[in-house]
Structures are given as C-alpha cells and as structure tokens.
Design a protein around this motif. Structure first.
Motif, mmCIF file in Angstrom:
data_model
loop_
_atom_site.group_PDB
_atom_site.id
_atom_site.type_symbol
_atom_site.label_atom_id
_atom_site.label_comp_id
_atom_site.label_asym_id
_atom_site.label_seq_id
_atom_site.Cartn_x
_atom_site.Cartn_y
_atom_site.Cartn_z
ATOM 1 N N THR A 28 0.702 -1.487 -0.160
ATOM 2 C CA THR A 28 0.072 0.115 0.062
ATOM 3 C C THR A 28 1.022 1.269 0.014
ATOM 4 O OG1 THR A 28 -1.418 -0.946 1.340
ATOM 5 C CG2 THR A 28 -1.270 1.443 0.888
ATOM 6 N N ILE A 29 2.103 1.252 0.593
ATOM 7 C CA ILE A 29 2.641 2.625 0.507
ATOM 8 C C ILE A 29 3.328 2.784 -0.460
ATOM 9 C CG2 ILE A 29 4.770 3.142 1.685
ATOM 10 C CD1 ILE A 29 4.359 1.837 5.018
ATOM 11 N N PHE A 30 4.066 1.984 -1.556
ATOM 12 C CA PHE A 30 4.860 1.081 -2.292
ATOM 13 C C PHE A 30 4.049 2.347 -3.553
ATOM 14 C CE2 PHE A 30 8.388 -0.134 -0.038
ATOM 15 C CZ PHE A 30 8.922 0.728 -0.526
ATOM 16 N N ASP A 31 2.822 1.660 -3.292
ATOM 17 C CA ASP A 31 1.281 2.253 -4.674
ATOM 18 C C ASP A 31 1.398 3.048 -4.327
ATOM 19 O OD1 ASP A 31 1.107 -0.675 -5.719
ATOM 20 O OD2 ASP A 31 0.126 -0.916 -4.339
ATOM 21 N N GLN A 32 1.210 3.779 -3.160
ATOM 22 C CA GLN A 32 0.824 5.119 -2.448
ATOM 23 C C GLN A 32 2.073 6.410 -3.531
ATOM 24 O OE1 GLN A 32 -1.644 7.012 -1.491
ATOM 25 N NE2 GLN A 32 -3.258 4.908 -2.364
ATOM 26 N N ALA A 37 -1.014 9.529 -8.585
ATOM 27 C CA ALA A 37 -1.044 10.426 -7.440
ATOM 28 C C ALA A 37 -0.237 10.866 -6.509
ATOM 29 C CB ALA A 37 -2.070 10.056 -6.876
ATOM 30 N N LEU A 38 0.874 10.685 -6.473
ATOM 31 C CA LEU A 38 2.451 10.371 -5.755
ATOM 32 C C LEU A 38 1.496 10.730 -3.864
ATOM 33 C CD1 LEU A 38 4.486 10.839 -4.976
ATOM 34 C CD2 LEU A 38 4.885 13.741 -5.390
ATOM 35 N N GLY A 39 0.239 9.578 -4.045
ATOM 36 C CA GLY A 39 -0.136 10.096 -2.448
ATOM 37 C C GLY A 39 0.514 9.427 -1.345
ATOM 38 N N SER A 40 -0.251 9.992 -0.015
ATOM 39 C CA SER A 40 0.330 9.855 1.470
ATOM 40 C C SER A 40 -0.076 8.884 2.212
ATOM 41 C CB SER A 40 0.274 11.236 2.031
ATOM 42 O OG SER A 40 0.879 12.161 0.591
ATOM 43 N N VAL A 41 0.581 8.258 3.293
ATOM 44 C CA VAL A 41 0.015 7.489 3.736
ATOM 45 C C VAL A 41 0.375 7.824 5.122
ATOM 46 C CG1 VAL A 41 0.356 4.656 4.319
ATOM 47 C CG2 VAL A 41 0.727 5.461 2.285
ATOM 48 N N ALA A 42 -0.869 7.592 6.120
ATOM 49 C CA ALA A 42 -0.798 7.518 8.353
ATOM 50 C C ALA A 42 -0.458 5.896 8.605
ATOM 51 C CB ALA A 42 -1.978 8.710 8.109
ATOM 52 N N ILE A 43 -0.047 5.700 8.987
ATOM 53 C CA ILE A 43 0.173 4.625 9.959
ATOM 54 C C ILE A 43 0.525 5.323 10.885
ATOM 55 C CG2 ILE A 43 1.771 2.593 10.238
ATOM 56 C CD1 ILE A 43 3.752 3.429 7.412
ATOM 57 N N ASN A 44 -0.548 3.717 12.391
ATOM 58 C CA ASN A 44 -0.832 4.011 12.992
ATOM 59 C C ASN A 44 -0.922 2.596 13.475
ATOM 60 O OD1 ASN A 44 -3.607 2.443 14.565
ATOM 61 N ND2 ASN A 44 -3.705 4.359 12.338
ATOM 62 N N GLY A 45 -0.261 2.184 14.807
ATOM 63 C CA GLY A 45 -0.149 1.090 16.135
ATOM 64 C C GLY A 45 0.156 1.556 17.394
ATOM 65 N N ILE A 208 -6.079 14.196 3.233
ATOM 66 C CA ILE A 208 -5.292 13.500 2.289
ATOM 67 C C ILE A 208 -4.879 12.328 1.979
ATOM 68 C CG2 ILE A 208 -4.930 16.303 2.120
ATOM 69 C CD1 ILE A 208 -1.627 15.275 3.311
ATOM 70 N N PHE A 209 -4.585 11.253 3.707
ATOM 71 C CA PHE A 209 -3.866 10.132 4.063
ATOM 72 C C PHE A 209 -4.548 9.144 3.637
ATOM 73 C CE2 PHE A 209 -1.752 13.568 6.207
ATOM 74 C CZ PHE A 209 -0.392 13.222 6.199
ATOM 75 N N VAL A 210 -3.874 7.600 3.104
ATOM 76 C CA VAL A 210 -4.607 6.887 2.850
ATOM 77 C C VAL A 210 -4.321 5.820 4.697
ATOM 78 C CG1 VAL A 210 -3.884 3.792 2.578
ATOM 79 C CG2 VAL A 210 -4.441 5.670 0.950
#
Length: 286
Positions: A28-32, A37-45, A208-210
């Motif tokens: 998912t991160i590399f796809d974004q 679209a040059l997307g952004s990712v927010a990771i939580n845990g 703006i984040f996945v």
C-alpha cells in the motif's frame, strides 16, 4: 564449535534485512508514493507494534529500488520528530532541509535550501521554491515522519493555532502543482484522533492520507519470522514451541521476538521453561 548467536531482536527496530511480514502495508505504501497521484499514508499502531521498523524498511535504498523507487526519481528522507527538541515548525523544516541531499551544480533546489537555512524562521510557504527545484531535477520528495504526534501540539490555545497553521500549510504543500511531495507519517493513535481538537478553517489535514493500522502478526507471519530468524542457526522450534510463543505473545511483534529470544536462549531447556518465559514476559509488562 561455538554456540550459535541468538538471532531474535527486540527492544530496537529490526534492520531491513531482518524485516518480516507487513506485506499488505508495504504494498500500500509503495503503491501510494510511486503511483500517479503521489499519495500519502498515515500509519498508526500501539507501542512496539513495529512502526519504526516499517519506516526503516521503506526508506532502505535496496528495498525502495525493488519497488521502482530509484534515487534519480525519488528522494526519501526519514525523520524522527521526537528528536526535534522543543518542536517548532522552523526547527522541523531546518531538520528536513538539512537532510536533503546536496545536488551538484545547479541541479535541484540547492540555492533555495541554502537561502532558507540562512533565514531566522522557516514556514511551510517558504518550501515552494525547494519543491520546485526538486521537481525540475525530475525527482519527487517523500518524507517519512516517525513519531509525528510530536508535531501535533494541542495543549494550549496557542499550541492549537500554531499546529493548525503548520498542518494546513503542510497540506497545501502536498497538494500543490506540480506535485512533488508525499508523506508517510507514523503515530501511535490514528491521525484523525490526534487532529480532532484542531479547528481547521479548510479541509482537515488527515483527509489527504490513506490510513493503515498495524495489528499483531497473523500466525502465518509469526511462522515466517521464526523460520527466517532460525535459518542457519542449527536450532529448531517444535510445533509446541511455536504454539507457545504465538499464544503467549498474542502475535505482538515485540513480545513475539522477546519470547523467541528467551526460548532460543533457554534451549534445550527442561520442564518449566515455558512458565519461566511467560513469567519473565509478565514481569516486563506483558
């Protein structure tokens, strides 16, 4: 013949060469960041779930190259926001600017970076010239921001106003044309929850984040980890051993590695080894 070294790692991020699992999250991160679209990712845990290990894996040049993230097209920068003493937007941007590579000659944003580093203060709006320079060099900038909650200060009304302006400006940088900036941020709580106290004037920052939530390893991921770490040691874990470490850890990466470390150290062991390990883990906060 020397005793084999214990291969299991806990208490520190695992090196990229020992990273196991998280296949869906990695894809998912590399796809974004590599997508159109040059997307952004927010990771939580939760604590010790492997957020930092994941970011270190993503930013590794060999790993990134395997996903088509070549250094002549992307600049990947990792920053632990916790390392910025007395966090302010200016201190944040100075750290980011200082981590950017030094492009030769007139290629890239070298002049803009040097001008900003000589200024007394640096705001999000000042980064336009830097991003334009990165775009002219044919590259895109990916910021991997660990412990990003340190940037989201909401204790006082002044903190709320400063954070709102900082995050709103950051959002504008990500969305500006030409597109040259992608973010991968990691926090303990979901980004939406951290931003909830902030009264944004426009669109909220977190939209703006996945969003990705890191959860305990599946049994399949745990088996993969055990097999990978035991390879070449001459030591084997029985099916009963594997059942025990997965059950006692609940698949949590830290506690799984911890339990495996203790089991490896205790082998061949004897009656009561499992209970000794379980009690040691409870004493450590499991």
């Amino acid at each position: 013949m020397p005793e084999p070294r214990n291969p299991f790692i806990y208490g520190v991020p695992v090196p990229p060469s020992k990273f196991v699992g998280r296949k869906r999250e990695v894809r998912t991160i590399f796809d974004q960041i590599a997508g159109p679209a040059l997307g952004s990712v927010a990771i939580n845990g939760e604590h010790r779930m492997g957020r930092t290990s994941l970011l270190h894996y993503i930013v590794d040049p060999d790993v990134a190259a395997g996903w088509g993230i070549a250094p002549d097209r992307y600049v990947l920068v990792y920053l632990d926001c916790q390392s910025i003493s007395g966090f302010t937007p200016t201190r944040f941007w100075r750290r980011v600017l200082g981590l950017l590579p030094r492009w030769p000659g007139d290629e890239g944003p070298r002049g803009a970076v040097e001008r900003l580093l000589s200024q007394e203060g640096v705001a999000c709006s000042d980064l336009d010239a830097v991003l334009d320079g990165i775009h002219r060099s044919g590259r895109k900038l990916v910021l991997l921001l660990d412990e990003f909650e340190w940037a989201i200060r909401t204790d006082t009304e002044e903190d709320l106003a400063t954070t709102r302006d900082f995050l709103s400006g950051f959002r504008a940088l990500v969305g500006r044309v030409p597109r040259a900036l992608s973010l991968v941020v990691a926090t303990r709580e979901p980004l939406e929850a951290l931003c909830r106290p902030i009264r944004f004037i426009g669109s909220p920052f977190h939209t703006i984040f996945v969003s990705l939530t890191l959860r305990p390893f599946t049994r399949e991921e745990a088996e993969e980890l055990i097999d990978e770490y035991l390879r070449g040691t001459g030591v084997e874990f029985s099916e009963e051993d594997r059942d025990f470490v997965y059950e006692v850890s609940g698949g949590h990466p830290y506690w799984l590695q911890n339990a495996c470390f203790k089991l490896f150290a205790g082998k061949p062991g004897g009656e009561g080894l499992y209970e000794e390990i379980a009690q040691a883990l409870r004493d450590e906060g499991l």
